[in-house]
Design an enzyme around this catalytic site. Structure first.
Site, mmCIF file in Angstrom:
data_model
loop_
_atom_site.group_PDB
_atom_site.id
_atom_site.type_symbol
_atom_site.label_atom_id
_atom_site.label_comp_id
_atom_site.label_asym_id
_atom_site.label_seq_id
_atom_site.Cartn_x
_atom_site.Cartn_y
_atom_site.Cartn_z
ATOM 1 N N VAL A 13 0.884 -1.330 0.155
ATOM 2 C CA VAL A 13 -0.056 0.113 0.013
ATOM 3 C C VAL A 13 0.907 1.219 0.004
ATOM 4 O O VAL A 13 0.690 2.045 -0.769
ATOM 5 C CB VAL A 13 -0.941 0.001 1.279
ATOM 6 C CG1 VAL A 13 -1.515 1.392 1.355
ATOM 7 C CG2 VAL A 13 -1.947 -1.222 1.017
ATOM 8 N N PHE A 15 -15.318 -11.520 -10.028
ATOM 9 C CA PHE A 15 -15.407 -12.187 -8.724
ATOM 10 C C PHE A 15 -16.147 -13.352 -8.896
ATOM 11 O O PHE A 15 -16.712 -13.829 -7.549
ATOM 12 C CB PHE A 15 -15.278 -11.419 -7.363
ATOM 13 C CG PHE A 15 -13.969 -10.746 -7.243
ATOM 14 C CD1 PHE A 15 -13.434 -9.677 -8.038
ATOM 15 C CD2 PHE A 15 -13.186 -11.168 -6.254
ATOM 16 C CE1 PHE A 15 -12.084 -9.463 -8.050
ATOM 17 C CE2 PHE A 15 -11.888 -10.589 -6.100
ATOM 18 C CZ PHE A 15 -11.396 -9.688 -6.786
ATOM 19 N N LEU A 16 -16.459 -13.957 -10.050
ATOM 20 C CA LEU A 16 -17.384 -15.054 -10.013
ATOM 21 C C LEU A 16 -16.331 -16.381 -10.870
ATOM 22 O O LEU A 16 -17.152 -17.129 -11.176
ATOM 23 C CB LEU A 16 -18.545 -14.785 -10.892
ATOM 24 C CG LEU A 16 -19.669 -14.020 -10.213
ATOM 25 C CD1 LEU A 16 -20.885 -13.828 -10.969
ATOM 26 C CD2 LEU A 16 -20.283 -14.708 -8.860
ATOM 27 N N ALA A 25 -14.841 -19.463 -10.332
ATOM 28 C CA ALA A 25 -14.739 -20.734 -9.349
ATOM 29 C C ALA A 25 -13.340 -21.289 -9.061
ATOM 30 O O ALA A 25 -12.670 -21.299 -10.241
ATOM 31 C CB ALA A 25 -15.747 -21.644 -9.623
ATOM 32 N N CYS A 85 -5.326 -10.427 2.619
ATOM 33 C CA CYS A 85 -6.315 -9.596 2.769
ATOM 34 C C CYS A 85 -7.607 -10.365 3.343
ATOM 35 O O CYS A 85 -8.195 -10.072 4.421
ATOM 36 C CB CYS A 85 -6.716 -8.386 1.804
ATOM 37 S SG CYS A 85 -4.950 -7.455 1.659
HETATM 38 C C1 UGA Z 1 -8.118 -7.820 -2.409
HETATM 39 C C2 UGA Z 1 -9.251 -7.053 -2.884
HETATM 40 O O1 UGA Z 1 -9.572 -7.520 -4.201
HETATM 41 C C3 UGA Z 1 -8.730 -5.479 -3.102
HETATM 42 O O2 UGA Z 1 -9.887 -4.548 -3.421
HETATM 43 C C4 UGA Z 1 -8.285 -5.014 -1.481
HETATM 44 O O3 UGA Z 1 -7.735 -3.700 -1.524
HETATM 45 C C5 UGA Z 1 -7.186 -5.974 -1.074
HETATM 46 O O4 UGA Z 1 -7.884 -7.312 -0.993
HETATM 47 C C6 UGA Z 1 -6.622 -5.426 0.298
HETATM 48 O O5 UGA Z 1 -7.678 -5.484 1.032
HETATM 49 O O6 UGA Z 1 -5.636 -4.749 0.281
HETATM 50 P P1 UGA Z 1 -6.015 -8.942 -3.336
HETATM 51 O O7 UGA Z 1 -6.107 -9.797 -2.207
HETATM 52 O O8 UGA Z 1 -4.733 -8.228 -3.687
HETATM 53 O O9 UGA Z 1 -7.196 -7.945 -3.250
HETATM 54 O O10 UGA Z 1 -6.242 -9.735 -4.671
HETATM 55 P P2 UGA Z 1 -7.664 -10.179 -5.363
HETATM 56 O O11 UGA Z 1 -7.534 -9.972 -6.886
HETATM 57 O O12 UGA Z 1 -8.903 -9.700 -4.764
HETATM 58 O O13 UGA Z 1 -7.840 -11.904 -5.080
HETATM 59 C C7 UGA Z 1 -8.042 -12.599 -3.873
HETATM 60 C C8 UGA Z 1 -7.763 -13.936 -3.805
HETATM 61 O O14 UGA Z 1 -9.303 -14.391 -4.727
HETATM 62 C C9 UGA Z 1 -7.029 -14.723 -5.029
HETATM 63 O O15 UGA Z 1 -6.577 -15.824 -4.256
HETATM 64 C C10 UGA Z 1 -7.752 -14.977 -6.168
HETATM 65 O O16 UGA Z 1 -7.086 -16.125 -6.735
HETATM 66 C C11 UGA Z 1 -9.274 -15.127 -5.827
HETATM 67 N N1 UGA Z 1 -10.363 -15.068 -6.717
HETATM 68 C C12 UGA Z 1 -10.429 -13.785 -7.154
HETATM 69 C C13 UGA Z 1 -10.848 -16.137 -6.976
HETATM 70 O O17 UGA Z 1 -10.827 -17.274 -6.626
HETATM 71 N N2 UGA Z 1 -11.947 -16.128 -7.990
HETATM 72 C C14 UGA Z 1 -12.186 -14.754 -8.567
HETATM 73 O O18 UGA Z 1 -13.269 -14.644 -9.361
HETATM 74 C C15 UGA Z 1 -11.355 -13.567 -8.048
#
Ligand code: UGA
Length: 436
Positions: A11, A247-248, A250, A258
């Site tokens: 950040v 974010f759908l 699977a 986070c």
């Molecule tokens: C997340 C949030 O998306 C950010 O908005 C937030 O600022 C951040 O946390 C934080 O609080 O710092 P991040 O953890 O960096 O971001 O990454 P994401 O892209 O959100 O992915 C999180 C997890 O969800 C990953 O393991 C990813 O593989 C998984 N995911 C994501 C899925 O399994 N399916 C999806 O459709 C999307």
């Protein structure tokens, strides 16, 4: 404008890079001398696309330091970007926030705006204000604002430059104007609210996103049994604007620094006021279940994994990062090793972090090397480069051509045509497919 950033993690470094590229003069401080030394030498301490270049581009406007005092006496606005790790009971550990507040109080000499970008429980801005007041040595006015961060690792710069909103929590109009001025160049819509609501927006957003993924993963479990394809289901659902298609995806579940921490914190916050947040508890349970289901699928189809040679593609918690925090690869690989499998691993960038966690595995430098003699290949992280794998050639190297796709990167028909047995998440295998 003169801006200070306390904390050179994801950040803080992104905030530093963005603010400096906008044209502000930024002082970035961190208590870790190694980090600051690297930054001074032009080396970015974390892997994040575009970040190194952004820092390089604006290097004339970035200054580095090791103390909160330097930050408190540099910027008109002081962004606090320190960690709030999870404690054993699920609550966030606020010791770094408290220390920074104390040191700001002790060292500030002129009016500043202290802006909290760290993820903190509702009420923390008031707590920070009280600590600063308590330790103030040179009486002067100040303000404390909540300005949560919404960037994702792996696309942090893009997210910070093209955010959906900038949330600013304050009850002081003059302070809000100053913050809006600092961000003006980004041309992102600003949402003004009070500090407590701003703090809550951050937790609610992350909890909602984690729930959205767990929801589609629960749907995936049902799809597999009833013969539906979860990718089709998600596509059809996503066309409804009220739902949206993001974010759908699977898969084997969410990880990272986070979602796990923030869902635990929100459950804890709810518990404290006597609300049993059952839905969020289920979100976490489903997420823990996904790697277990995946392992079960591997065990069933390989007739046990003892002595089987398994190649793992990708270990980072998501693509475009070397971050291993709460990565799904960890429980999956550890279980396979425990069950007697010989596990080979390939990841384009996370090896240096993963080596410390994933012991008893064989690291490989190429996908070809990984595939050699394997009984199955698992896809754990959907790195873009895996899309270009020459699967026909890879098949020749494998002992048994099987793919377990934990991220639904490929289509069964395509893999079947090449001659693979192919298993994914929420997409049942077509009848008779492996006999043809
Ligand atoms: C997340 C949030 O998306 C950010 O908005 C937030 O600022 C951040 O946390 C934080 O609080 O710092 P991040 O953890 O960096 O971001 O990454 P994401 O892209 O959100 O992915 C999180 C997890 O969800 C990953 O393991 C990813 O593989 C998984 N995911 C994501 C899925 O399994 N399916 C999806 O459709 C999307």
């Amino acid at each position: 404008m003169r801006i200070s950033v306390i904390g050179a993690g994801y950040v803080g470094l992104v905030q530093t890079a963005i603010m400096a590229n906008i044209g502000h003069d930024v002082m970035c401080v961190d208590s870790d001398p190694e980090k600051i030394k690297k930054l001074k030498n032009g080396e970015c301490p974390i892997y994040e696309p575009e970040l190194q270049d952004m820092i390089e581009d604006a290097k004339a406007q970035i200054f580095y330091g090791n103390t909160v005092e330097q930050a408190a006496n540099w910027g008109e606005i002081v962004f606090v970007c320190v960690g709030t790790p999870e404690k054993e009971d699920g609550s966030p550990d606020l010791q770094y926030i408290d220390n920074v507040a104390k040191e700001i109080g002790e060292s500030m000499r002129e009016h500043i705006i202290v802006v909290n970008k760290s993820t903190v429980p509702p009420g923390t801005a008031h707590r920070v204000k009280e600590i600063i007041q308590k330790y103030q040595k040179f009486p002067t006015t100040f303000d404390v604002v909540s300005n949560p961060e919404f960037l994702r690792e792996g696309c942090a710069i893009h997210d910070a430059m093209n955010g959906d909103r900038i949330v600013i929590g304050t009850d002081n109009w003059k302070t809000a104007e100053k913050l809006i001025e600092a961000y003006q160049e980004l041309q992102t819509q600003v949402f003004l609210t009070d500090t407590i609501s701003a703090e809550m927006i951050k937790y609610a957003s992350n909890a909602f996103l984690a729930t959205k993924i767990s929801f589609i993963n629960a749907i995936a479990q049902i799809c597999e049994q009833v013969g539906a394809d979860v990718k089709e289901v998600a596509r059809g659902m996503g066309l409804d604007h009220r739902i949206g298609d993001k974010f759908l995806g699977a898969g084997i579940g969410w990880g990272g620094s986070c979602f796990g921490k923030d869902t635990s914190a929100l459950i804890h916050i709810a518990d404290q006021i006597g609300y049993d947040f059952k839905m969020l508890k289920a979100t976490k349970e489903i997420n823990e279940q996904m790697p277990k289901e995946f392992i079960q699928k591997i065990q069933t189809n390989l007739n046990g994994v003892n002595d089987k040679i398994i190649g793992v593609l990708g270990v980072a918690f998501k693509p475009d990062t070397d971050d291993m925090r709460d990565a799904r690869s960890i429980p999956i690989i550890q279980k396979l090793v425990k069950e007697g499998a010989i596990v080979k691993v390939y990841d384009p960038v996370a090896k240096h972090n993963a080596e410390k966690i994933l012991t008893n595995v064989q690291w490989t430098n190429t996908i070809e090397e990984l595939a050699e003699n394997t009984d199955a290949i698992l896809i754990i992280t959907e790195w873009k480069e895996f899309k270009d794998i020459k699967w026909r050639e890879i098949k020749q190297k494998m002992r048994n051509p099987r793919i377990f796709d934990g991220r639904n990167m490929f289509e069964e028909e395509e893999m079947k045509r090449i001659g693979y047995e192919y298993y994914s998440i929420g997409r049942p295998n077509k009848e008779g497919i492996h006999n043809q």
